[in-house]
Design an enzyme around this catalytic site. Structure first.
Site, PDB file in Angstrom:
ATOM      1  N   SER A 157      15.693  17.618  31.029  1.00  0.00           N
ATOM      2  CA  SER A 157      17.137  17.740  30.821  1.00  0.00           C
ATOM      3  C   SER A 157      17.731  16.578  30.039  1.00  0.00           C
ATOM      4  O   SER A 157      18.639  15.883  30.515  1.00  0.00           O
ATOM      5  CB  SER A 157      17.821  17.850  32.193  1.00  0.00           C
ATOM      6  OG  SER A 157      17.212  18.861  32.937  1.00  0.00           O
ATOM      7  N   ARG A 172      17.404  10.580  22.589  1.00  0.00           N
ATOM      8  CA  ARG A 172      17.959   9.408  23.296  1.00  0.00           C
ATOM      9  C   ARG A 172      18.089   9.758  24.762  1.00  0.00           C
ATOM     10  O   ARG A 172      18.231  10.913  25.115  1.00  0.00           O
ATOM     11  CB  ARG A 172      19.322   9.022  22.730  1.00  0.00           C
ATOM     12  CG  ARG A 172      20.437  10.013  23.059  1.00  0.00           C
ATOM     13  CD  ARG A 172      21.658   9.788  22.220  1.00  0.00           C
ATOM     14  NE  ARG A 172      21.368  10.089  20.828  1.00  0.00           N
ATOM     15  CZ  ARG A 172      21.264  11.331  20.340  1.00  0.00           C
ATOM     16  NH1 ARG A 172      21.418  12.377  21.127  1.00  0.00           N
ATOM     17  NH2 ARG A 172      20.993  11.508  19.070  1.00  0.00           N
ATOM     18  N   ASP A 210      17.192  22.393  30.472  1.00  0.00           N
ATOM     19  CA  ASP A 210      17.630  23.170  31.640  1.00  0.00           C
ATOM     20  C   ASP A 210      18.669  24.223  31.271  1.00  0.00           C
ATOM     21  O   ASP A 210      18.769  25.269  31.922  1.00  0.00           O
ATOM     22  CB  ASP A 210      18.132  22.265  32.769  1.00  0.00           C
ATOM     23  CG  ASP A 210      19.198  21.287  32.347  1.00  0.00           C
ATOM     24  OD1 ASP A 210      19.802  20.686  33.240  1.00  0.00           O
ATOM     25  OD2 ASP A 210      19.429  21.126  31.143  1.00  0.00           O
TER      26      ASP A 210
HETATM   27  O1  LIG Z   1      21.020  19.030  34.994  1.00  0.00           O
HETATM   28  P1  LIG Z   1      21.633  17.711  34.593  1.00  0.00           P
HETATM   29  O2  LIG Z   1      20.807  16.547  34.933  1.00  0.00           O
HETATM   30  O3  LIG Z   1      23.060  17.604  35.030  1.00  0.00           O
HETATM   31  O4  LIG Z   1      21.653  17.761  32.939  1.00  0.00           O
HETATM   32  C1  LIG Z   1      22.683  18.401  32.200  1.00  0.00           C
HETATM   33  C2  LIG Z   1      22.610  17.914  30.757  1.00  0.00           C
HETATM   34  O5  LIG Z   1      22.747  16.483  30.772  1.00  0.00           O
HETATM   35  C3  LIG Z   1      22.763  15.923  29.445  1.00  0.00           C
HETATM   36  O6  LIG Z   1      22.985  14.533  29.547  1.00  0.00           O
HETATM   37  C4  LIG Z   1      21.448  16.181  28.743  1.00  0.00           C
HETATM   38  O7  LIG Z   1      21.450  15.622  27.426  1.00  0.00           O
HETATM   39  C5  LIG Z   1      21.184  17.684  28.666  1.00  0.00           C
HETATM   40  O8  LIG Z   1      19.893  17.937  28.108  1.00  0.00           O
HETATM   41  C6  LIG Z   1      21.281  18.317  30.065  1.00  0.00           C
HETATM   42  O9  LIG Z   1      21.204  19.718  29.936  1.00  0.00           O
END
Ligand SMILES: O=P(O)(O)OC[C@H]1O[C@@H](O)[C@H](O)[C@@H](O)[C@@H]1O
Ligand SMILES: Nc1ncnc2c1ncn2[C@@H]1O[C@H](COP(=O)(O)OP(=O)(O)O)[C@@H](O)[C@H]1O
Length: 483
Positions: A157, A172, A210
């Protein structure tokens, strides 16, 4: 029936009755800073649409718009056992997904709390933690060593560029992560090596985001699904774009990929407006960004997602304490600790229905060692409402922009993540935000675009994508840029 907006106004009036003029002035200041009008939502959405297109262009823009190499909708008849892992912002989940066909699947899962220091750990410790967790899970689920290597869908994610479904070059870190030696590199071989070093019989078949997993898993059970969304520690969305409308892929695709076909796009739209031309950032948003490991990145995400909402509250309370407005004469040592409040703080504050707001009182006492007056608790309540409402209203600009870009008149927007699932009032406020953007006049139950609870994207979604990928490979179809 009293409308949602009228009810909020009635609640506000009752809340502020008898409040001191000094605290009332603060309430009005923050209402001005955190209230987003319908007009402003429309302006933000219009810019969002142009930024989505810019991200797909050859020159690119703020929003990465990463092609996810999922080139078809699931049929619902995919079958087989697949492993999936989801490295989220707070937990690692390991899931065994049994795709049963007939749009049905079963899952068995274990959650492994990420070690506290994981965000700044060494790269090999991250992959060791994941491989050890997978090894433990496989031993538990397959007491006799599995006859063949198990295919794995790796939900990662974070923004990772992909020239093929089984690679992911981390652009990043986000959400406070800052692990050395991973950015700019392909994370799939790193995980695969950690698994092989431990003789864990697993093949990493696909790396997915995700949101792409959420899109596919929800489309597997609900054909009305138009996008997959996460409102969790971070924020992001994925949708199917027409291949012909992705200029940056021109000339890079295998002959088997139809220009009129579909490609899942992991937008990574937490990066929207990194140029700061449209979002109404407050000094507190600017401070959160300046003090984060990646200043200038994820401007949109830092205003609305679960990792930051508690920190916003803390910064504002700390400033008002230093100005002598609240918590007079009390020790601010804990209040000065970054991220000591997570999003459960405004969430608890907004669900406190006691007459004296005693739940807010214990929250501030236990977390910050500070005693509060009733007026200060009323201010914290109102501030939580403002931050929660702004998060919900801004969050739907991404949804509206995708709908406008793809000319979706109706559809289900499958959402997951702690803020969507657990933040009080998020669903109603988000629906109100969409109503304001699209000027709907029908009753909420008749809104044409609806945010729906997603299927398990990072588990089942990853497995379904692994199954779709295996099917394409078996048919000799491409799962990446043309060779
Ligand atoms: O499921 P989480 O950890 O809240 O992530 C949500 C999104 O968070 C962002 O910071 C990521 O760059 C994404 O790739 C990701 O989909
Ligand atoms: N009651 C709540 N309402 C909304 N968010 C919450 C609540 N309690 C905790 N959170 C937030 O949930 C986030 C964890 O989200 P979760 O979806 O469980 O994990 P992940 O993002 O790793 O998948 C944390 O950022 C935390 O601030």
């Amino acid at each position: 029936m009293v409308s949602f907006v009228e009810q909020a106004a009635l609640n506000r009036e009752k809340l502020l009755q008898g409040i001191s003029p000094e605290i009332l002035r603060q309430v009005e200041k923050f209402e001005f800073l955190f209230t987003i009008s319908a007009e402003k939502l429309k302006e933000i959405t219009a810019h969002f649409v142009t930024e989505l297109a810019k991200g797909l262009s050859k020159q690119g823009g703020n929003i990465p718009m990463i092609p996810g190499w999922v080139l078809e909708l699931p049929t619902g008849n995919e079958t087989g056992d697949y492993l999936a892992i989801d490295l989220g912002g707070t937990n690692l989940r390991v899931v065994l997904v049994k795709l049963l066909g007939g749009s049905k699947f079963e899952t068995v899962q274990d959650k492994y709390a990420l070690p506290d220091n994981i965000r700044t750990a060494k790269s090999e410790d991250l992959w060791a933690f994941i491989a050890d967790s997978l090894k433990a899970f496989v031993i538990k689920q397959y007491p006799n060593k599995p006859s063949h290597a198990l295919p794995l869908g790796f939900t990662f994610s974070y923004p990772a560029s992909q020239d093929a479904i089984n690679e992911g070059i981390l652009q990043r870190w986000t959400k406070g992560y800052d692990i050395e030696g991973v950015e700019g590199k392909d994370v799939v071989p790193m995980l695969q090596k950690a698994l092989s070093d431990r003789d864990v019989p697993i093949d990493v078949v696909a790396l997915i985001n995700d949101t792409t997993g959420t899109l596919v898993a929800s489309a597997y059970t609900d054909p009305e699904t138009k996008m997959g969304l996460i409102f969790g520690t971070g924020c992001n969305g994925a949708y199917y774009e027409r291949v012909a409308d992705i200029p940056k892929l021109e000339g890079r695709l295998g002959k088997d990929i139809d220009q009129n076909g579909l490609m899942a796009i992991n937008c990574e739209y937490g990066a929207f407006d990194n140029e700061h031309v449209i979002l109404p950032r407050t000094e507190y948003d600017i401070q959160i960004d300046a003090e984060s490991p990646r200043p200038g990145q994820q401007s949109f995400e830092k205003m609305i997602s679960g990792y930051y909402l508690g920190e916003l509250i803390r910064l504002i309370l700390l400033e008002l304490h230093s100005e002598g407005v609240i918590f007079k004469g009390q020790d601010n040592t804990k209040l000065s600790e970054p991220f000591i409040l997570d999003t459960s703080a405004p969430a608890i504050s907004e669900t406190d229905s006691t007459p004296e707001f005693s739940e807010i009182e214990s929250l501030i006492k236990n977390k910050l060692g500070i005693n509060t007056t009733l007026d200060e608790r009323k201010f914290i309540r109102r501030l939580s409402e403002l931050i929660g409402n702004r998060a919900a209203r801004l969050s739907v600009c991404g949804i509206a922009a995708i709908c406008k870009k793809r000319n979706y008149e109706t559809g289900h927007c499958a959402a997951d993540g702690s803020v969507y699932n657990r933040y009080p009032g998020f669903k109603e406020r988000a629906a109100q935000g969409l109503r304001d953007i699209f000027d709907w006049t029908v009753e909420p139950k008749d809104y044409p675009i609806v945010i729906t609870p997603a299927e398990d994207g990072s588990g089942a979604g990853a497995a379904i994508i692994a199954a779709l990928t295996e099917k394409r490979l078996a048919a000799g179809l491409s799962v990446g840029v043309g060779k």
